[in-house]
Motif scaffolding. Sequence first.
Motif, short mmCIF file in Angstrom:
data_model
loop_
_atom_site.label_atom_id
_atom_site.label_comp_id
_atom_site.label_asym_id
_atom_site.label_seq_id
_atom_site.Cartn_x
_atom_site.Cartn_y
_atom_site.Cartn_z
N VAL A 138 0.82 -1.21 0.00
CA VAL A 138 0.00 0.00 0.00
C VAL A 138 0.86 1.27 0.00
O VAL A 138 0.52 2.26 -0.65
CB VAL A 138 -0.98 -0.01 1.20
N GLY A 139 2.00 1.24 0.68
CA GLY A 139 2.87 2.41 0.70
C GLY A 139 3.42 2.74 -0.68
O GLY A 139 3.44 3.91 -1.10
N ALA A 140 3.84 1.71 -1.40
CA ALA A 140 4.37 1.92 -2.75
C ALA A 140 3.28 2.43 -3.69
O ALA A 140 3.53 3.29 -4.55
CB ALA A 140 4.96 0.62 -3.29
N ALA A 141 2.08 1.92 -3.53
CA ALA A 141 0.96 2.37 -4.37
C ALA A 141 0.68 3.85 -4.14
O ALA A 141 0.43 4.61 -5.08
CB ALA A 141 -0.28 1.54 -4.08
N ILE A 142 0.74 4.28 -2.89
CA ILE A 142 0.49 5.68 -2.56
C ILE A 142 1.56 6.57 -3.17
O ILE A 142 1.27 7.68 -3.66
CB ILE A 142 0.41 5.87 -1.04
N GLN A 143 2.80 6.12 -3.17
CA GLN A 143 3.88 6.90 -3.79
C GLN A 143 3.61 7.12 -5.27
O GLN A 143 3.82 8.23 -5.80
CB GLN A 143 5.22 6.19 -3.59
N LYS A 144 3.14 6.08 -5.96
CA LYS A 144 2.85 6.20 -7.38
C LYS A 144 1.67 7.14 -7.62
O LYS A 144 1.67 7.94 -8.57
CB LYS A 144 2.55 4.82 -7.99
N VAL A 145 0.66 7.07 -6.76
CA VAL A 145 -0.49 7.97 -6.88
C VAL A 145 -0.04 9.42 -6.68
O VAL A 145 -0.49 10.33 -7.39
CB VAL A 145 -1.58 7.59 -5.86
N TRP A 166 -8.27 1.07 -10.39
CA TRP A 166 -7.03 0.31 -10.47
C TRP A 166 -6.73 -0.37 -9.14
O TRP A 166 -6.97 0.20 -8.07
CB TRP A 166 -5.87 1.23 -10.84
N SER A 167 -6.20 -1.57 -9.20
CA SER A 167 -5.84 -2.29 -7.98
C SER A 167 -4.52 -1.74 -7.42
O SER A 167 -3.79 -1.01 -8.11
CB SER A 167 -5.68 -3.78 -8.28
N LEU A 168 -4.21 -2.10 -6.20
CA LEU A 168 -2.93 -1.69 -5.61
C LEU A 168 -1.77 -2.22 -6.42
O LEU A 168 -0.75 -1.55 -6.60
CB LEU A 168 -2.84 -2.18 -4.16
N GLU A 169 -1.94 -3.44 -6.94
CA GLU A 169 -0.88 -4.03 -7.77
C GLU A 169 -0.67 -3.22 -9.04
O GLU A 169 0.47 -2.99 -9.47
CB GLU A 169 -1.22 -5.48 -8.12
N ASP A 170 -1.78 -2.77 -9.66
CA ASP A 170 -1.68 -1.94 -10.86
C ASP A 170 -0.95 -0.64 -10.56
O ASP A 170 -0.06 -0.21 -11.31
CB ASP A 170 -3.08 -1.61 -11.40
N LEU A 171 -1.32 -0.01 -9.46
CA LEU A 171 -0.72 1.27 -9.09
C LEU A 171 0.76 1.13 -8.79
O LEU A 171 1.57 1.99 -9.15
CB LEU A 171 -1.45 1.86 -7.87
N MET A 195 2.68 0.75 -12.11
CA MET A 195 2.59 1.90 -13.01
C MET A 195 3.93 2.63 -13.08
O MET A 195 4.51 3.01 -12.06
CB MET A 195 1.50 2.85 -12.51
N ASP A 196 4.44 2.86 -14.29
CA ASP A 196 5.69 3.60 -14.46
C ASP A 196 5.39 4.94 -15.13
O ASP A 196 4.23 5.27 -15.40
CB ASP A 196 6.71 2.79 -15.26
N ASP A 197 6.44 5.71 -15.40
CA ASP A 197 6.25 7.05 -15.98
C ASP A 197 5.54 7.00 -17.33
O ASP A 197 4.71 7.85 -17.65
CB ASP A 197 7.61 7.75 -16.13
N GLU A 198 5.87 5.99 -18.14
CA GLU A 198 5.23 5.87 -19.45
C GLU A 198 3.74 5.59 -19.30
O GLU A 198 2.92 6.16 -20.04
CB GLU A 198 5.91 4.74 -20.25
N ASP A 199 3.40 4.74 -18.34
CA ASP A 199 1.99 4.46 -18.08
C ASP A 199 1.27 5.73 -17.63
O ASP A 199 0.13 5.99 -18.03
CB ASP A 199 1.85 3.38 -16.99
N MET A 200 1.92 6.51 -16.77
CA MET A 200 1.31 7.74 -16.27
C MET A 200 1.02 8.71 -17.41
O MET A 200 -0.06 9.31 -17.47
CB MET A 200 2.22 8.41 -15.24
N GLU A 201 1.99 8.86 -18.29
CA GLU A 201 1.79 9.78 -19.41
C GLU A 201 0.63 9.33 -20.29
O GLU A 201 -0.18 10.14 -20.76
CB GLU A 201 3.08 9.88 -20.24
N ALA A 202 0.53 8.01 -20.52
CA ALA A 202 -0.57 7.49 -21.34
C ALA A 202 -1.90 7.70 -20.62
O ALA A 202 -2.90 8.10 -21.24
CB ALA A 202 -0.34 6.01 -21.62
N LEU A 203 -1.92 7.44 -19.33
CA LEU A 203 -3.15 7.60 -18.56
C LEU A 203 -3.61 9.05 -18.52
O LEU A 203 -4.81 9.34 -18.63
CB LEU A 203 -2.93 7.08 -17.14
N LEU A 204 -2.67 9.96 -18.39
CA LEU A 204 -3.01 11.39 -18.32
C LEU A 204 -3.66 11.89 -19.61
O LEU A 204 -4.36 12.90 -19.60
CB LEU A 204 -1.76 12.22 -18.02
N GLY A 205 -3.45 11.17 -20.71
CA GLY A 205 -4.09 11.53 -21.96
C GLY A 205 -5.60 11.40 -21.91
O GLY A 205 -6.31 11.91 -22.77
N PHE A 206 -6.10 10.73 -20.85
CA PHE A 206 -7.55 10.51 -20.72
C PHE A 206 -8.18 11.43 -19.69
O PHE A 206 -9.37 11.32 -19.41
CB PHE A 206 -7.81 9.05 -20.36
#
Length: 248
Positions: free
Chosen positions: A163-170, A201-206, A209-220
């Motif tokens: 959960v801590g790592a997921a929060i960092q990505k969020v 998204w699940s905690l595992e997904d979060l 998630m890397d920088d490339e995923d974030m950029e793609a997601l932000l397109g939405f």
Amino acid sequence: MKGPYPEIQGGGSLILAWQVRNKHVLVIGGGEVAAGRIVNVLNADAKVTVVSPQDGLNDEVAFRIAQKQVTYIDRKFEPSDLDGVDMVLTAVDDPEASSQIYKLCHEKRIPANIADVPPECDFYFGSVHRDGPLQIMVSTNGNGPKLASIVRKQIAAGLPPNVGAAIQKVGALRRKLRKIAPDIEEGPKRMQWMSKVCESWSLEDLCEMDDEDMEALLGFYKPGNVPSFQEVRLGEPEGAFDGSFGWL
């Protein structure tokens, strides 16, 4: 008669995440309790001064001093030590001296915590679980510190290990989102969209998630859509096509 709103339950305390970054915190005492207080405020990036005779230091406090993690004054407390101080934490085995220090702090409007004397505390320390940016505090309002520790351990045992790592990505995603949608009026939309991401998204997904995923997601963000993690990774999320000749 009960109304439609939450019932008031007196006797509690207002639990806050107190930002003390770069604030000057004075710790009076050098024993085991002082050592715990020092760790708490250093973890919150405070500037710490410790006042205690050298013969009253335990090994941990002596280590903090040797590593120059704190400023050290080798003597007993003096009223002038309160000059320029934002917070006082007292942990000495002298009830009369502690009460005098609290009165001085009260006169100067400096928030203070007097260890083991709940009536002379402007705030309490709870039992804290820490996992990266995640902090969970359990407080008994000064009634039972040991019981607070037991409850905190039970809560921590039920948390997912990632959960801590997921929060960092969020947090990283939120910062990127603020850059592409910085206007104040975008605030409600940003919050709503981030909520959708966290719920979809699940905690595992979060965590994955890397920088490339974030950029793609932000397109939405602009149309307010939240594709699944798998759709983002495939590069062809459903609903991405906006009716023009290109992907959003």
